[in-house]
Design a protein around this motif. Structure first.
Motif, mmCIF file in Angstrom:
data_model
loop_
_atom_site.group_PDB
_atom_site.id
_atom_site.type_symbol
_atom_site.label_atom_id
_atom_site.label_comp_id
_atom_site.label_asym_id
_atom_site.label_seq_id
_atom_site.Cartn_x
_atom_site.Cartn_y
_atom_site.Cartn_z
ATOM 1 N N SER A 324 -17.639 -53.449 0.613
ATOM 2 C CA SER A 324 -16.749 -52.372 0.991
ATOM 3 C C SER A 324 -16.626 -52.537 2.605
ATOM 4 C CB SER A 324 -17.082 -51.142 0.491
ATOM 5 O OG SER A 324 -18.558 -50.875 0.791
ATOM 6 N N VAL A 325 -18.180 -52.428 3.092
ATOM 7 C CA VAL A 325 -18.174 -52.761 4.660
ATOM 8 C C VAL A 325 -17.459 -53.867 5.130
ATOM 9 C CG1 VAL A 325 -19.675 -52.743 6.402
ATOM 10 C CG2 VAL A 325 -20.299 -51.258 4.786
ATOM 11 N N ILE A 326 -17.887 -54.942 4.518
ATOM 12 C CA ILE A 326 -17.328 -56.365 4.933
ATOM 13 C C ILE A 326 -15.687 -56.307 4.672
ATOM 14 C CG2 ILE A 326 -17.039 -58.809 4.285
ATOM 15 C CD1 ILE A 326 -20.099 -58.508 3.202
ATOM 16 N N LEU A 330 -13.310 -57.243 7.685
ATOM 17 C CA LEU A 330 -12.517 -58.440 7.581
ATOM 18 C C LEU A 330 -11.031 -58.060 7.496
ATOM 19 C CD1 LEU A 330 -14.296 -60.583 4.961
ATOM 20 C CD2 LEU A 330 -14.404 -60.810 7.415
ATOM 21 N N SER A 331 -10.520 -56.723 7.324
ATOM 22 C CA SER A 331 -9.276 -56.285 7.484
ATOM 23 C C SER A 331 -8.621 -56.374 8.671
ATOM 24 C CB SER A 331 -9.243 -54.559 6.781
ATOM 25 O OG SER A 331 -9.761 -53.699 7.682
ATOM 26 N N MET A 332 -9.632 -56.374 9.632
ATOM 27 C CA MET A 332 -9.020 -56.554 11.034
ATOM 28 C C MET A 332 -8.435 -57.940 11.047
ATOM 29 S SD MET A 332 -11.640 -54.525 13.756
ATOM 30 C CE MET A 332 -13.026 -55.187 13.144
ATOM 31 N N PRO A 333 -9.228 -59.165 11.151
ATOM 32 C CA PRO A 333 -8.409 -60.261 11.177
ATOM 33 C C PRO A 333 -7.426 -60.752 9.999
ATOM 34 C CG PRO A 333 -10.847 -60.834 10.508
ATOM 35 C CD PRO A 333 -10.498 -59.270 10.941
ATOM 36 N N PHE A 334 -7.786 -60.136 8.772
ATOM 37 C CA PHE A 334 -6.918 -60.535 7.691
ATOM 38 C C PHE A 334 -5.616 -59.940 8.006
ATOM 39 C CE2 PHE A 334 -9.778 -61.187 3.796
ATOM 40 C CZ PHE A 334 -10.490 -62.101 4.274
ATOM 41 N N THR A 335 -5.600 -58.586 8.296
ATOM 42 C CA THR A 335 -4.060 -58.066 8.608
ATOM 43 C C THR A 335 -3.489 -58.379 9.781
ATOM 44 O OG1 THR A 335 -5.238 -56.027 9.391
ATOM 45 C CG2 THR A 335 -4.401 -56.146 7.155
ATOM 46 N N TYR A 336 -4.224 -59.067 10.740
ATOM 47 C CA TYR A 336 -3.631 -59.508 11.934
ATOM 48 C C TYR A 336 -3.131 -61.212 11.808
ATOM 49 C CZ TYR A 336 -3.494 -61.158 16.652
ATOM 50 O OH TYR A 336 -2.767 -61.481 17.995
ATOM 51 N N VAL A 337 -3.675 -61.735 11.039
ATOM 52 C CA VAL A 337 -3.000 -63.217 10.799
ATOM 53 C C VAL A 337 -2.124 -63.178 9.286
ATOM 54 C CG1 VAL A 337 -4.789 -64.292 11.950
ATOM 55 C CG2 VAL A 337 -5.011 -63.957 9.307
ATOM 56 N N LEU A 338 -2.318 -62.239 8.628
ATOM 57 C CA LEU A 338 -1.454 -62.248 7.285
ATOM 58 C C LEU A 338 -0.443 -61.024 7.352
ATOM 59 C CD1 LEU A 338 -4.196 -62.778 4.796
ATOM 60 C CD2 LEU A 338 -2.735 -64.368 5.622
ATOM 61 N N THR A 339 0.539 -60.823 6.645
ATOM 62 C CA THR A 339 1.472 -59.949 6.232
ATOM 63 C C THR A 339 0.791 -58.806 5.603
ATOM 64 O OG1 THR A 339 2.373 -60.576 4.194
ATOM 65 C CG2 THR A 339 3.591 -61.098 6.449
#
Length: 428
Positions: A324-326, A330-339
């Motif tokens: 959950s912490v990860i 990771l939601s920072m780079p994930f939602t930056y490069v993905l919709t």
């Protein structure tokens, strides 16, 4: 090969706009085409690009009429009372002006929509910033942080996606998010004070008068029928937006037509008001449709899917207890490069399935996935950020470079708050 091209394209795009080698408009158009050709998709790019443009067309239409509507309301004097009130409260103090920007951004952001927040906040504060000499980038950073927190409300897009993907109760999830959002809001105000203090050290107290701030604005009385009409119309528009009575583009088109008819009844006046704000409209809508090319090629070539699968597979097995912490980080780079759709419906279920083996429930994963939203707003896939840069006439690449560290700060504060209130566990 596709994974390499995906990362290389994003890195190349960010380098070109942040180093000012290319304008965001040109980079959005040409970089994905170049990498699409390198990936062997040259003959298919036309259809991909057209699909992307069609997908963002409603956003482009909405922003076109939203900009015209709120600029027209500014010309008509709707925001004059608010500007006068703010002027009396801040008294030329950059610290109070920047904190006031944060407070207004958080309040207007209750509708969960970045575009309207940016338009209303800039209409209210832009005259003060220009007269006092406060850097407009400061306003952009503060508003991005504010809407980054308010974008997690239940009626905003990311929240509903997270709840749907994780199959959790919306009300229960919202109650979990409230203290986390409060912590984020406190951070936004604190960060605004720090930014304002920097400007105060540079400028000191600045003496400004109401006449200077409102120069060029219509002078209109509060009991004027047109002012009352504009106030009621804007209130009705925002209410309809929150209730989702009609699609946003249609709401703004109708509101613009009514406002134009009442405030600028002659043909010549209507031509003049549209021409006066055409530059703002064109600067934003060109970027929106260029972003459609970027999104279309990333989706059509499979780059989004390739990034999603690769990012999940590189996670070490021993990290399961901290999933959950990860996920929050990771939601920072994930939602930056993905919709958001790609992340919440493509990546998050895989992460949640892994987390379930270590006793981490879906509710906790939904909370974690929402924490990275403040950084998502800086993504080249987010249309409203182009609007903000266009309204303030600031460079998109400079905005990315300056605002990123502050929005990452928002994420870290919310993550600490989530751990503190027990919404995210670090030991199982």
């Amino acid at each position: 090969m596709l994974i390499f091209l995906s990362y290389a394209m994003i890195a190349c795009f960010m380098y070109l706009i942040m180093s000012k080698r290319l304008s965001p408009l040109v980079a959005l158009l040409l970089v994905p085409i170049a990498f699409g050709c390198l990936g062997g998709f040259a003959t298919q790019l036309g259809g991909m690009m057209f699909d992307g443009v069609k997908m963002l067309a409603p956003t482009g239409i909405m922003l076109t009429f939203a900009i015209l509507y709120f600029c027209m309301m500014t010309d008509a004097g709707l925001f004059n009372p608010l500007i006068k009130l703010l002027l009396r409260l801040v008294k030329g103090d950059p610290r109070k002006i920047v904190v006031g920007t944060a407070v207004l951004g958080l309040c207007v952001g209750l509708d969960g929509d970045g575009a309207t927040t940016y338009i209303i906040a800039t209409a209210a504060f832009l005259p003060l910033y220009r007269l006092t000499g406060i850097r407009l980038q400061v306003m952009a950073t503060v508003l991005l942080m504010a809407i980054g927190v308010m974008n997690i409300l239940p009626w905003a897009g990311p929240f509903s996606r997270a709840a749907s993907a994780m199959h959790v109760d919306i009300t229960a999830l919202f109650f979990e998010m409230i203290p986390i959002m409060v912590a984020g809001g406190v951070w936004v105000i604190l960060a605004a004070w720090c930014l304002g203090r920097m400007e105060y050290r540079r400028l000191g107290l600045v003496s400004v008068s109401e006449d200077e701030v409102l120069e060029g604005y219509a002078h209109i009385r509060l009991n004027d029928p047109r002012f009352v009409f504009n106030l009621v119309l804007t209130g009705a528009l925002i209410t309809c937006m929150m209730l989702s009575l009609m699609p946003l583009p249609i709401l703004f088109m109708i509101a613009f037509g009514l406002a134009c008819l009442v405030n600028f009844p002659t043909l010549q006046q209507q031509k003049e008001v549209i021409a006066r704000h055409a530059d703002n409209v064109l600067a934003v809508t060109l970027l929106i449709f260029a972003a459609g090319v970027f999104v279309g090629i990333m989706g059509g070539t499979g780059m989004i899917k390739a990034i999603s699968e690769n990012l999940v597979t590189i996670l070490p097995q021993q990290s399961g207890h901290y999933m959950s912490v990860i996920t929050a980080l990771l939601s920072m780079p994930f939602t930056y490069v993905l919709t958001n759709d790609a992340f919440y419906f493509g990546v998050l279920p895989i992460l949640a399935e892994t987390a379930a083996h270590y006793g981490i429930d879906r509710q906790e994963m939904a909370v974690a996935s929402l924490i990275g939203q403040p950084v998502h707003l800086l993504s080249p896939l987010v249309a409203s950020t182009y609007l903000l840069c266009g309204l303030l006439d600031i460079d998109y690449g400079d905005n990315q470079r300056v605002s990123l560290k502050w929005t990452v700060g928002t994420v870290l504060v919310m993550l600490v708050a989530a751990i503190g209130v027990g919404a995210i566990t670090v030991l199982n």
